[in-house]
Design a protein around this motif. Structure first.
Motif, PDB file in Angstrom:
ATOM      1  N   ASP A  47     -33.296  -5.693   0.600  1.00 28.48           N
ATOM      2  CA  ASP A  47     -33.409  -4.818  -0.573  1.00 28.48           C
ATOM      3  C   ASP A  47     -34.796  -5.073  -1.170  1.00 28.48           C
ATOM      4  N   HIS A  49     -37.406  -3.477  -3.908  1.00 30.08           N
ATOM      5  CA  HIS A  49     -37.679  -2.489  -4.961  1.00 30.08           C
ATOM      6  C   HIS A  49     -39.015  -2.735  -5.659  1.00 30.08           C
ATOM      7  N   HIS A  81     -33.810  -6.507  -9.877  1.00 30.22           N
ATOM      8  CA  HIS A  81     -33.524  -7.423  -8.762  1.00 30.22           C
ATOM      9  C   HIS A  81     -34.367  -7.049  -7.555  1.00 30.22           C
ATOM     10  N   ASP A 113     -32.427   5.065  -5.070  1.00 29.30           N
ATOM     11  CA  ASP A 113     -31.893   3.786  -4.608  1.00 29.30           C
ATOM     12  C   ASP A 113     -31.489   3.927  -3.139  1.00 29.30           C
TER      13      ASP A 113
HETATM   14 ZN    ZN Z   1     -31.010  -2.953  -5.042  1.00 29.70          ZN
END
Ligand code: ZN
Ligand code: VGL
Length: 199
Positions: A47, A49, A81, A113
């Motif tokens: 993940d 971001h 996060h 997302d």
């Molecule tokens: Zn995320």
């Protein structure tokens, strides 16, 4: 038949002490390392971001764990996060990252997302993972990692819809379990034809 282990988001921010900590998220790391040699390919997702991502509550001045409407549908707003380059975005230090053939990052688009390893949350923008798997002749996937009810769930359902044979090993996953999300995920995965194994 070629069988890949797809390891979802075993990153510091999803482990105890992290920004979006999943209860006992770090408990699965040793078990995941142990099964890596059983597979033809090992693939990690991360993940990833940018600061100010549209899935962050702070970006909207909202409370974390509330819902907002995005052009692509409802979106949970998360604590900040897995910000690119931070320690929170790094893999758990005990994860055997060296065993991975491929690391696929997702969630880097500031406006969308991406829970799934295959498509962003608009359900149409591909990450490229499908092409990678098909060109390697991989038709069977076992998924483990974090979090069961979000990124594992979305990835497993997309993989099944794409025609892969998909198993989720629940003992090597941990859930956020927010507002019934774990039960809904198990039902959704089962409905999609995913084999949800407790062991
Ligand atoms: Zn995320
Ligand atoms: C995840 C929420 C936000 C996950 C990622 O890995 O399940 N959940 N970003």
């Amino acid at each position: 038949m070629s069988h890949a282990l797809l390891i979802i988001d075993v990153q510091n921010d999803f482990c105890p002490g992290g920004a979006l900590a999943v209860a006992d998220g770090d408990d699965i790391v040793r078990g995941i390392n142990a099964i890596m040699p059983e597979y033809d390919a090992v693939i990690l997702t991360q993940d990833w971001h940018p600061a100010g991502h549209s899935s962050f509550a702070t970006t909207h001045g909202a409370d974390p764990m509330t819902l907002t409407q995005m052009p692509y549908g409802p979106q949970v707003l998360w604590p900040d996060h897995c910000i690119i380059g931070t320690n929170g975005a790094a893999f758990h230090s005990d994860l055997n990252v060296d065993a991975a053939d491929m690391i696929i990052r997702k969630g880097y688009n500031p406006a969308i997302d991406s829970y799934s390893a295959f498509f962003e949350n608009d359900h149409s923008t591909p990450t490229g993972l499908e092409g990678y798997l098909r060109t390697r002749g991989i038709d069977t996937l076992t998924l483990v990692g974090l979090a069961t009810d979000f990124c594992v769930n979305y990835s497993a359902v997309d993989a099944a819809k794409l025609g892969f044979n998909v198993t989720v090993r629940m003992n090597l996953c941990r859930a956020i379990d927010f507002d019934g999300s774990l039960d809904a995920a198990i039902a959704g995965m089962t409905q999609a034809g995913v084999s949800v194994e407790q062991a």
